[in-house]
Design a protein around this motif. Structure first.
Motif, short mmCIF file in Angstrom:
data_model
loop_
_atom_site.label_atom_id
_atom_site.label_comp_id
_atom_site.label_asym_id
_atom_site.label_seq_id
_atom_site.Cartn_x
_atom_site.Cartn_y
_atom_site.Cartn_z
N VAL A 10 3.30 -11.47 2.59
CA VAL A 10 2.36 -10.73 2.21
C VAL A 10 2.82 -9.34 2.37
O VAL A 10 3.19 -9.17 3.76
N LYS A 11 2.72 -8.33 1.88
CA LYS A 11 3.10 -6.91 2.09
C LYS A 11 1.69 -6.05 2.09
O LYS A 11 1.10 -5.95 1.19
N VAL A 12 1.51 -5.24 3.12
CA VAL A 12 0.44 -4.37 3.34
C VAL A 12 0.57 -3.06 3.88
O VAL A 12 1.82 -2.79 4.35
N LYS A 13 -0.44 -2.23 3.51
CA LYS A 13 -0.26 -0.97 4.20
C LYS A 13 -1.19 -0.93 5.21
O LYS A 13 -2.70 -1.29 4.94
N ILE A 14 -1.27 -0.31 6.43
CA ILE A 14 -2.11 -0.21 7.55
C ILE A 14 -2.78 1.15 7.65
O ILE A 14 -1.74 2.15 7.85
N LEU A 15 -3.76 1.16 7.27
CA LEU A 15 -4.26 2.74 7.41
C LEU A 15 -5.16 2.69 8.77
O LEU A 15 -4.97 2.24 9.69
N GLU A 16 -5.91 3.98 8.95
CA GLU A 16 -6.31 4.20 10.06
C GLU A 16 -7.39 3.25 10.58
O GLU A 16 -8.10 2.56 9.60
N ASN A 17 -7.94 2.93 11.68
CA ASN A 17 -8.80 2.17 12.22
C ASN A 17 -8.30 0.71 11.99
O ASN A 17 -9.03 -0.29 11.68
N LYS A 18 -6.98 0.43 11.86
CA LYS A 18 -6.50 -0.59 11.58
C LYS A 18 -6.83 -1.41 10.30
O LYS A 18 -6.90 -2.68 9.96
N GLU A 19 -7.33 -0.48 9.44
CA GLU A 19 -7.63 -0.87 8.08
C GLU A 19 -6.41 -1.50 7.34
O GLU A 19 -5.35 -0.68 7.32
N ILE A 20 -6.63 -2.68 6.75
CA ILE A 20 -5.41 -3.25 5.99
C ILE A 20 -5.61 -3.34 4.28
O ILE A 20 -6.48 -4.05 3.94
N LYS A 21 -4.72 -2.81 3.75
CA LYS A 21 -4.66 -2.64 2.32
C LYS A 21 -3.57 -3.66 1.65
O LYS A 21 -2.52 -3.36 1.94
N ILE A 22 -4.00 -4.72 0.99
CA ILE A 22 -2.67 -5.71 0.42
C ILE A 22 -2.10 -4.89 -0.80
O ILE A 22 -2.69 -4.20 -1.74
N LEU A 23 -0.85 -4.78 -0.47
CA LEU A 23 -0.05 -4.03 -1.53
C LEU A 23 0.61 -5.13 -2.65
O LEU A 23 0.88 -5.03 -3.73
N ASN A 24 1.01 -6.43 -2.01
CA ASN A 24 1.76 -7.30 -2.67
C ASN A 24 1.57 -8.73 -2.04
O ASN A 24 1.54 -8.80 -0.90
#
Length: 196
Positions: A10-24
């Motif tokens: 799983v590839k993710v982007k880590i945003l502020e406040n440890k929010e995780i957005k799944i990219l792939n």
């Protein structure tokens, strides 16, 4: 979540406040091909039997090499442009087959580590604790429990387009990321995305 048969990534982007957005997300499969020899009712010599056995061993070794090559190609392509990797290394099992699979996975990740991308190894018991089992109650967590945990965290889109049998591998990979983000934020360079 490395495995010789089903490698979940799983590839993710880590945003502020440890929010995780799944990219792939991806599950790479390899299979152990069964080589069948025709049954011969006539007796064969011990020498020929030994030659067939030796040929079969070579075949199995070459097959494992090819499976490893396929996995490493897929993994290296998937991690391109990644800033950090979390990985849960498998634990060696009791059987000879599981020990071979363990060794292959360790070797494959050793190759990935040589890319220079920083990484952190996540221990399995940290995943279990995150799923809600205290230090004294660590036990095997069923695959359905990990899937349920990841789903309740709001990552239902992780499973979109994948077969049910693949969900456990994706959930394991996502759980590894969740534990990593929670426990190791200080070791991740540029942990927060300043551009949001």
């Amino acid at each position: 979540d490395p495995s010789i048969s089903n490698w979940g990534m799983v590839k993710v982007k880590i945003l502020e406040n440890k929010e995780i957005k799944i990219l792939n997300a991806n599950v790479t499969h390899t299979t152990n091909l069964k080589r069948k020899f025709p049954k011969n009712k006539t007796k064969i010599s011990d020498k020929l039997r030994a030659e067939v056995k030796a040929a079969n061993e070579i075949y199995k070794n070459v097959e494992m090499l090819n499976r490893g090559r396929h996995l490493i190609r897929e993994a290296l392509f998937f991690i391109e442009q990644s800033d950090f990797i979390f990985i849960e290394l498998p634990v060696a099992g009791q059987s000879a087959v599981s020990c071979v699979n363990y060794g292959v996975c360790i070797g494959l990740f050793a190759a990935i580590a040589e890319t220079g991308i920083p990484f952190e190894v996540i221990r399995n018991n940290k995943k279990k604790k995150m799923a809600g089992y205290g230090e004294k109650k660590i036990r095997s967590v069923e695959k359905e429990e990990v899937i349920d945990f990841v789903t309740k965290k709001g990552y239902t889109n992780l499973f979109t387009g994948f077969k049910n049998a693949e969900h456990e591998h994706l959930a394991d990979a996502m759980m590894t990321i969740l534990v990593g983000v929670e426990k190791y934020e200080t070791v991740i360079s540029n942990f927060y995305d300043s551009n949001k």
